[in-house]
Design a protein around this motif. Structure first.
Motif, mmCIF file in Angstrom:
data_model
loop_
_atom_site.group_PDB
_atom_site.id
_atom_site.type_symbol
_atom_site.label_atom_id
_atom_site.label_comp_id
_atom_site.label_asym_id
_atom_site.label_seq_id
_atom_site.Cartn_x
_atom_site.Cartn_y
_atom_site.Cartn_z
ATOM 1 N N LYS A 181 0.842 -1.196 0.000
ATOM 2 C CA LYS A 181 0.000 0.000 0.000
ATOM 3 C C LYS A 181 0.880 1.249 0.000
ATOM 4 C CE LYS A 181 -3.858 -2.243 2.398
ATOM 5 N NZ LYS A 181 -4.987 -1.914 1.535
ATOM 6 N N ILE A 182 0.497 2.241 -0.812
ATOM 7 C CA ILE A 182 1.287 3.458 -0.924
ATOM 8 C C ILE A 182 0.366 4.664 -0.788
ATOM 9 C CG2 ILE A 182 1.145 3.308 -3.459
ATOM 10 C CD1 ILE A 182 3.801 4.783 -3.619
ATOM 11 N N ASN A 183 0.864 5.715 -0.162
ATOM 12 C CA ASN A 183 0.157 6.999 -0.088
ATOM 13 C C ASN A 183 1.217 8.086 0.001
ATOM 14 O OD1 ASN A 183 -1.976 8.786 -0.028
ATOM 15 N ND2 ASN A 183 -2.612 8.334 2.064
ATOM 16 N N VAL A 267 0.232 14.012 -5.423
ATOM 17 C CA VAL A 267 -0.353 13.197 -6.499
ATOM 18 C C VAL A 267 0.701 12.933 -7.572
ATOM 19 C CG1 VAL A 267 -2.099 13.112 -8.320
ATOM 20 C CG2 VAL A 267 -2.699 14.030 -6.071
ATOM 21 N N GLU A 268 1.451 13.987 -7.931
ATOM 22 C CA GLU A 268 2.497 13.865 -8.959
ATOM 23 C C GLU A 268 3.566 12.846 -8.541
ATOM 24 O OE1 GLU A 268 6.203 16.596 -10.367
ATOM 25 O OE2 GLU A 268 4.326 17.675 -10.003
ATOM 26 N N GLU A 269 3.997 12.908 -7.268
ATOM 27 C CA GLU A 269 5.014 11.972 -6.764
ATOM 28 C C GLU A 269 4.484 10.538 -6.796
ATOM 29 O OE1 GLU A 269 6.274 13.258 -2.894
ATOM 30 O OE2 GLU A 269 7.218 15.099 -3.656
ATOM 31 N N SER A 270 3.241 10.356 -6.344
ATOM 32 C CA SER A 270 2.643 9.017 -6.315
ATOM 33 C C SER A 270 2.502 8.455 -7.726
ATOM 34 C CB SER A 270 1.271 9.059 -5.631
ATOM 35 O OG SER A 270 1.399 9.530 -4.310
ATOM 36 N N LEU A 288 -2.711 2.295 -4.310
ATOM 37 C CA LEU A 288 -2.796 3.625 -3.709
ATOM 38 C C LEU A 288 -3.936 3.601 -2.696
ATOM 39 C CD1 LEU A 288 -1.892 6.632 -3.697
ATOM 40 C CD2 LEU A 288 -3.647 7.031 -5.434
ATOM 41 N N ASP A 289 -3.618 3.824 -1.424
ATOM 42 C CA ASP A 289 -4.607 3.704 -0.344
ATOM 43 C C ASP A 289 -4.602 4.994 0.477
ATOM 44 O OD1 ASP A 289 -6.191 3.096 1.807
ATOM 45 O OD2 ASP A 289 -5.097 1.309 2.434
ATOM 46 N N PHE A 304 4.544 4.026 2.898
ATOM 47 C CA PHE A 304 4.295 2.649 2.440
ATOM 48 C C PHE A 304 3.861 1.771 3.608
ATOM 49 C CE2 PHE A 304 8.407 4.239 0.734
ATOM 50 C CZ PHE A 304 7.972 4.638 -0.517
ATOM 51 N N GLU A 305 3.088 0.744 3.287
ATOM 52 C CA GLU A 305 2.751 -0.290 4.273
ATOM 53 C C GLU A 305 2.459 -1.581 3.504
ATOM 54 O OE1 GLU A 305 1.152 1.091 8.130
ATOM 55 O OE2 GLU A 305 -0.618 -0.007 7.461
ATOM 56 N N VAL A 306 2.820 -2.705 4.105
ATOM 57 C CA VAL A 306 2.630 -3.997 3.435
ATOM 58 C C VAL A 306 1.740 -4.890 4.292
ATOM 59 C CG1 VAL A 306 3.780 -6.056 2.512
ATOM 60 C CG2 VAL A 306 4.877 -3.810 2.300
ATOM 61 N N LYS A 307 0.717 -5.449 3.658
ATOM 62 C CA LYS A 307 -0.211 -6.358 4.345
ATOM 63 C C LYS A 307 -0.092 -7.753 3.732
ATOM 64 C CE LYS A 307 -2.635 -3.174 6.721
ATOM 65 N NZ LYS A 307 -2.855 -3.157 8.159
#
Length: 454
Positions: A181-183, A267-270, A288-289, A304-307
């Motif tokens: 997950k990325i934000n 938004v541009e970076e993501s 994208l979360d 970032f986070e990983v599930k």
């Protein structure tokens, strides 16, 4: 009668088998870090509280384990202060040091202290334990290992891309299916701006970061409790619950955040990170979360986070960009980005899914039975050759009964046993027993090595 010994809640002992599994985790992560050019450092278990306090927000500060000063820690404290029973104020007088809460803040301190020895950009990794005075529960411990990788001294988003590749590679090697997950904290700042609550960005991010754990109604209640208006909370709902593909979410955000410069930058970076990763052929899903907030105050960009997808457990990896962290130690203008693998949670996931490769948890591969002095002396010569061939082998130290020695081999899951008696010595050979099949063969030292290695 002596009291039964115990260990503090939220800590664990690890058996030899468990340590073999943990080393498999550490070695896998270490190997991938090396692939991407990261170098290892270590920092002390304890840091000055002045280094740690104020870097994790109020919630983090409460979870710091403080170390009582040695000597007469009552000196300099008045009776009035003692009688006030103000725990926080007294702790600041009693304690100068604390156990590290994570590896990132100590790393920032390290960079500042060693700036003249470091070549930038500096890519470091660190695998060490951290401590949190948290309430222990499933998947949450008071002492646990983190496996961090950080890059400091570079603003390039290629660092974020490579860190996500590292995450994907590590979990592919573990055969754990994950969602990455990325934000971006700039997106969250933009959202706070357009709902008219810019000064409450920390309260908003801390609350929405709990969405998975406490649900939308409780998140909204917490936002209201923090003084965020009903109107602002209402505006927040469609943004928090935004769905669709990554491209669709980005397109919606460009429209929603059109009046926020900082939001559009996020938004541009993501978009750059996600589009670049799309060409890399990741094995795991990346999403994208917008509910991902990472409750730590020092993140300023991508987070970032990983599930794990097949096990109910909290995040097993996290991280983000922290442009201002070294600034609090007097070294401004050094940008950093990093990730941290939660080794203890990964350990639990691999256990639940039974994903450890057999060779990772096997210890001794060959045991020599000890029948006495002459037989042991003969065995020791062959044992030296076996170990030179990189086979993990041992000899039972005592000339005990055969049954006891074979029980030892079974208890340790040793796959092969070498039996040496008078007949074997006369022929210059060894009786090799396969403990799984029960098959026995008279073999030379070279044949024994070939069979065990196979």
């Amino acid at each position: 009668m002596a009291a039964k010994p115990s260990i503090p809640k939220g800590t664990r002992d690890f058996s030899p088998v468990e340590m073999a599994k943990r080393n498999y985790i550490f070695n896998t992560i270490r190997d991938v870090y090396h692939l991407y050019g990261f170098q290892q450092i270590e920092t002390p278990s304890m840091e000055m509280l002045s280094t740690l306090m104020g870097k994790y927000g109020d919630e983090g500060d409460k979870l710091l384990f403080k170390i009582q000063n040695s000597g007469d820690y009552f000196s300099g404290i008045t009776d009035e202060e003692l009688l006030s029973r103000n725990a926080a104020k007294l702790a600041s007088k009693f304690c100068e040091k604390g156990l590290r809460y994570d590896l990132t803040v100590p790393f920032a301190r390290y960079v500042v202290m060693h700036r003249d020895e470091i070549t930038f950009p500096f890519k470091r990794y660190q695998i060490q334990p951290v401590w949190r005075a948290d309430r222990p529960q499933k998947g949450r411990y008071r002492e646990f290992y983190q496996c961090d990788a950080d890059v400091v001294g570079s603003d390039s988003l290629l660092n974020e891309v490579e860190l996500m590749q590292i995450v994907d590679t590590v979990f592919s090697r573990f055969n754990i299916r994950v969602c990455i997950k990325i934000n971006n904290r700039k997106i969250l700042s933009g959202i706070a701006e357009i709902i008219g609550e810019s000064d409450k960005i920390v309260d908003i991010t801390v609350a929405i970061d709990k969405l998975d754990k406490i649900g939308l109604d409780n998140v909204n209640a917490e936002l209201k409790e923090k003084g965020i208006s009903d109107e602002a909370i209402a505006k927040l709902q469609p943004i928090i619950l935004l769905c669709g593909t990554n491209a669709e979410k980005l397109a919606t955000l460009k429209n929603v955040l059109s009046a926020s410069e900082v939001g559009l930058k996020g938004v541009e970076e993501s978009e750059f990170i996600l589009n670049t990763l799309e060409t890399m052929g990741l094995k795991n899903e990346i999403e994208l979360d917008l509910t991902l907030a990472r409750g730590l105050n020092y993140y300023t960009g991508a987070i970032f986070e990983v599930k794990a997808l097949d096990v109910q457990i909290g995040s097993i990896t996290g991280g983000g960009r922290y442009d201002n962290l070294t600034g609090v130690f007097g070294m401004a203008g050094v940008s950093g980005v990093g990730i941290s693998f939660g080794a203890d949670r990964i350990f639990d996931v691999l256990n639940q899914l039974e994903l450890y490769p057999k060779e990772a948890v096997n210890g001794t591969e060959l045991l020599f039975i000890n029948f006495g002095e002459k037989e042991a002396a003969y065995s020791m010569g062959i044992l030296a050759k076996v170990r030179a061939a990189n086979i993990r082998a041992e000899i039972f130290p005592d000339a005990a009964k055969m049954k006891k020695q074979m029980s030892y081999a079974n208890a340790k899951n040793i796959p092969f046993v070498a039996i040496v008696g008078e007949n074997e010595m006369n022929e210059g050979k060894v009786m090799l027993k396969n403990m799984e099949t029960g098959e026995q063969n008279l073999v030379s030292a070279d044949e024994l090595i070939a069979i065990v290695k196979k």
